[in-house]
Scaffold this motif. Structure first.
Motif, PDB file in Angstrom:
ATOM      1  N   GLY A 126       0.826  -1.203   0.000  1.00 43.91           N
ATOM      2  CA  GLY A 126       0.000   0.000   0.000  1.00 43.91           C
ATOM      3  C   GLY A 126       0.856   1.247   0.000  1.00 43.91           C
ATOM      4  O   GLY A 126       1.800   1.371  -0.781  1.00 43.91           O
ATOM      5  N   ASP A 127       0.539   2.190   0.896  1.00 43.59           N
ATOM      6  CA  ASP A 127       1.304   3.432   1.016  1.00 43.59           C
ATOM      7  C   ASP A 127       2.212   3.341   2.242  1.00 43.59           C
ATOM      8  O   ASP A 127       1.735   3.093   3.353  1.00 43.59           O
ATOM      9  CB  ASP A 127       0.366   4.633   1.177  1.00 43.59           C
ATOM     10  N   ALA A 128       3.506   3.562   2.011  1.00 42.79           N
ATOM     11  CA  ALA A 128       4.456   3.462   3.127  1.00 42.79           C
ATOM     12  C   ALA A 128       5.703   4.287   2.816  1.00 42.79           C
ATOM     13  O   ALA A 128       6.058   4.493   1.653  1.00 42.79           O
ATOM     14  CB  ALA A 128       4.847   2.010   3.386  1.00 42.79           C
ATOM     15  N   ASP A 129       6.331   4.788   3.865  1.00 42.04           N
ATOM     16  CA  ASP A 129       7.644   5.423   3.781  1.00 42.04           C
ATOM     17  C   ASP A 129       8.633   4.528   4.504  1.00 42.04           C
ATOM     18  O   ASP A 129       8.323   3.980   5.578  1.00 42.04           O
ATOM     19  CB  ASP A 129       7.639   6.804   4.431  1.00 42.04           C
ATOM     20  N   PHE A 152       9.868   5.775  -0.992  1.00 45.68           N
ATOM     21  CA  PHE A 152       8.481   6.224  -0.897  1.00 45.68           C
ATOM     22  C   PHE A 152       7.618   5.274  -1.728  1.00 45.68           C
ATOM     23  O   PHE A 152       7.716   5.247  -2.964  1.00 45.68           O
ATOM     24  CB  PHE A 152       8.355   7.663  -1.391  1.00 45.68           C
ATOM     25  N   ILE A 153       6.806   4.478  -1.042  1.00 47.35           N
ATOM     26  CA  ILE A 153       5.959   3.479  -1.691  1.00 47.35           C
ATOM     27  C   ILE A 153       4.526   4.000  -1.704  1.00 47.35           C
ATOM     28  O   ILE A 153       3.983   4.365  -0.657  1.00 47.35           O
ATOM     29  CB  ILE A 153       6.016   2.127  -0.936  1.00 47.35           C
ATOM     30  N   ARG A 154       3.931   4.013  -2.880  1.00 47.26           N
ATOM     31  CA  ARG A 154       2.532   4.423  -3.010  1.00 47.26           C
ATOM     32  C   ARG A 154       1.809   3.407  -3.883  1.00 47.26           C
ATOM     33  O   ARG A 154       2.227   3.138  -5.014  1.00 47.26           O
ATOM     34  CB  ARG A 154       2.418   5.822  -3.639  1.00 47.26           C
ATOM     35  N   GLY A 155       0.729   2.849  -3.310  1.00 47.13           N
ATOM     36  CA  GLY A 155      -0.022   1.842  -4.042  1.00 47.13           C
ATOM     37  C   GLY A 155       0.794   0.603  -4.358  1.00 47.13           C
ATOM     38  O   GLY A 155       0.574  -0.061  -5.366  1.00 47.13           O
ATOM     39  N   ASN A 186       7.165   1.694  -6.149  1.00 44.69           N
ATOM     40  CA  ASN A 186       8.201   2.636  -5.733  1.00 44.69           C
ATOM     41  C   ASN A 186       7.992   3.963  -6.449  1.00 44.69           C
ATOM     42  O   ASN A 186       8.092   4.053  -7.667  1.00 44.69           O
ATOM     43  CB  ASN A 186       9.586   2.061  -6.077  1.00 44.69           C
ATOM     44  N   TRP A 187       7.738   4.998  -5.681  1.00 49.70           N
ATOM     45  CA  TRP A 187       7.524   6.337  -6.247  1.00 49.70           C
ATOM     46  C   TRP A 187       8.766   7.214  -6.135  1.00 49.70           C
ATOM     47  O   TRP A 187       8.701   8.408  -6.407  1.00 49.70           O
ATOM     48  CB  TRP A 187       6.342   7.011  -5.548  1.00 49.70           C
ATOM     49  N   ALA A 237       3.146   8.917   5.144  1.00 55.45           N
ATOM     50  CA  ALA A 237       2.297   7.788   4.768  1.00 55.45           C
ATOM     51  C   ALA A 237       1.694   7.186   6.038  1.00 55.45           C
ATOM     52  O   ALA A 237       2.218   7.392   7.144  1.00 55.45           O
ATOM     53  CB  ALA A 237       3.119   6.750   4.024  1.00 55.45           C
TER      54      ALA A 237
END
Length: 412
Positions: free
Chosen positions: A46-49, A66-69, A72-73, A106
């Motif tokens: 999911g969303d995580a830092d 930075f993980i979104r959905g 890796n963002w 996040a």
């Protein structure tokens, strides 16, 4: 690409060109680092830092993913300073608290260790964004793999940073020898001026040190004194130096000594210009009571416009030129170019602001379009104010009625 870089590194080493081999080695490490970061597998997260800290030889690096959905963002390396007597968990806590002042966290934050005051930090972040924020240290599964990858990236980024700092240190030491400094400079200030036909004039100062550019120390100086003639570079330099070293213009005291001791005092000042500019800068500082700051002038050589032919003017009267492939020359060119870039950017911002905010705002019936037309035609609000009625009527996009309104407003 990695195979090509590896072959190039081997060939350079076999040819005993160890400096070039080191360059290829660093490029190979950087490519591996980038590809590794892009290959992060975070499906289902999911969303995580994600944060991991590496420490070596007095330096620290915090790597952030930075993980979104579940994707890796992006990633970024941070290098905290002044950490000699601070524990790693305290450094991580302070970094996260500062980082999230401007960035929303996040809902899940994964760390490679417990930050100091974890519960308090989590509660503060939860209150800030109005939803639950969890701070966890994974112990098993795929999340541990993500943490380990972040740790590897932090270690590699810190090694590269320290290698670059070592190379930078050699350049600064060699520059100190060339310029006759007491030692490698810790704080270098570079000054540049920017104006167009004397309008929106300002001075700019950039700062550099062993760790690179210190952008939080950059300064802009709007030229304000009425006696400073438009386009007078010497007058502009005087005003900039007077404000930079303002306290010493009156009387030296404990505050000035504190500034010297805190590292805010320049070990070297670079002036864009030749012997004349350097001598003028020296006279200005002497008048301000500053006589212990080494200065060097950077001037283009006889072949103007050709980089690598710069002439360096020293206060003792010497003039130096360096080979076109000299590392110190490359470094000094970077400093000069950064000062010019910053000055030009600050000048553009000032011009843009002048177009949107000026004394023309007070003229009744003058909207943004007509104001812009007048400023584009005359250059400044002052020129509009001093223009004759005929000149106003000839401005593109300005009717006779508008020209009369503007003229009457300033001359009525």
């Amino acid at each position: 690409m990695q195979a090509k870089l590896g072959d190039a590194m081997t060939r350079a080493a076999e040819a005993l060109d160890y400096e070039m081999a080191a360059v290829y080695r660093d490029r190979l490490k950087a490519l591996t680092f980038i590809q590794g970061s892009q290959a992060i597998h975070a499906e289902g997260l999911g969303d995580a830092d994600i944060f991991a800290l590496a420490s070596k030889a007095g330096g620290m690096c915090i790597q952030a993913f930075f993980i979104r959905g579940g994707q890796n963002w992006g990633h970024r390396s941070f290098f905290p300073v002044h950490t000699a007597e601070v524990s790693e968990d305290e450094v991580l806590m302070q970094f996260m608290a500062q980082f999230y002042e401007d960035v929303p966290p996040a809902p899940l934050i994964l760390c490679d260790r417990e930050p100091a005051e974890t519960l308090l930090l989590g509660e503060a972040l939860t209150q800030r964004i109005g939803r639950k924020v969890r701070i966890e240290v994974p112990q098993r599964g795929d999340r541990v793999k993500l943490i380990r990858q972040a740790q590897r990236n932090a270690e590699e980024a810190l090694e590269r940073r320290q290698a670059e700092s070592s190379a930078q240190g050699k350049i600064l030491a060699e520059m100190a020898d060339l310029f006759g400094l007491e030692g490698p400079p810790d704080r270098i200030e570079v000054y540049d001026n920017s104006h167009i036909q004397g309008t929106n004039a300002l001075g700019a100062m950039i700062v550099a040190g062993p760790e690179g550019f210190r952008k939080n120390a950059y300064r802009k100086f709007n030229i304000k004194k009425p006696e400073t003639i438009a386009g007078d570079d010497f007058g502009m330099m005087r005003e900039v130096f007077e404000r930079r070293f303002a306290r010493l213009a009156n009387e030296s005291g404990p505050e000035d000594e504190a500034e010297r001791d805190s590292g805010e005092w320049p070990d070297l000042v670079l002036v864009d210009g030749g012997r004349g500019q350097l001598n003028a800068a020296q006279r200005i500082l002497e008048e301000l009571g500053v006589e212990d700051v080494p200065m060097v002038g950077i001037a283009k050589g006889p072949h103007h416009g050709r980089e690598g032919r710069e002439v360096f003017h020293l206060l003792d009267g010497r003039e130096l030129t360096l080979p076109v492939n000299h590392p110190v020359l490359f470094y000094l060119q970077r400093l000069r170019d950064e000062a010019h870039r910053f000055a030009i950017g600050a000048h553009r911002q000032k011009r843009s602001k002048a177009i949107t905010v000026s004394s023309l705002d007070e003229v009744p019936g003058i909207g943004p379009a007509r104001k812009k037309a007048l400023l584009m035609h005359f250059g400044t609000a002052k020129a509009v104010r001093n223009a004759s009625l005929d000149d106003l009527q000839r401005a593109p996009g300005v009717s006779s009625a508008v020209a009369q309104t503007v003229y009457d407003f300033f001359h009525g």
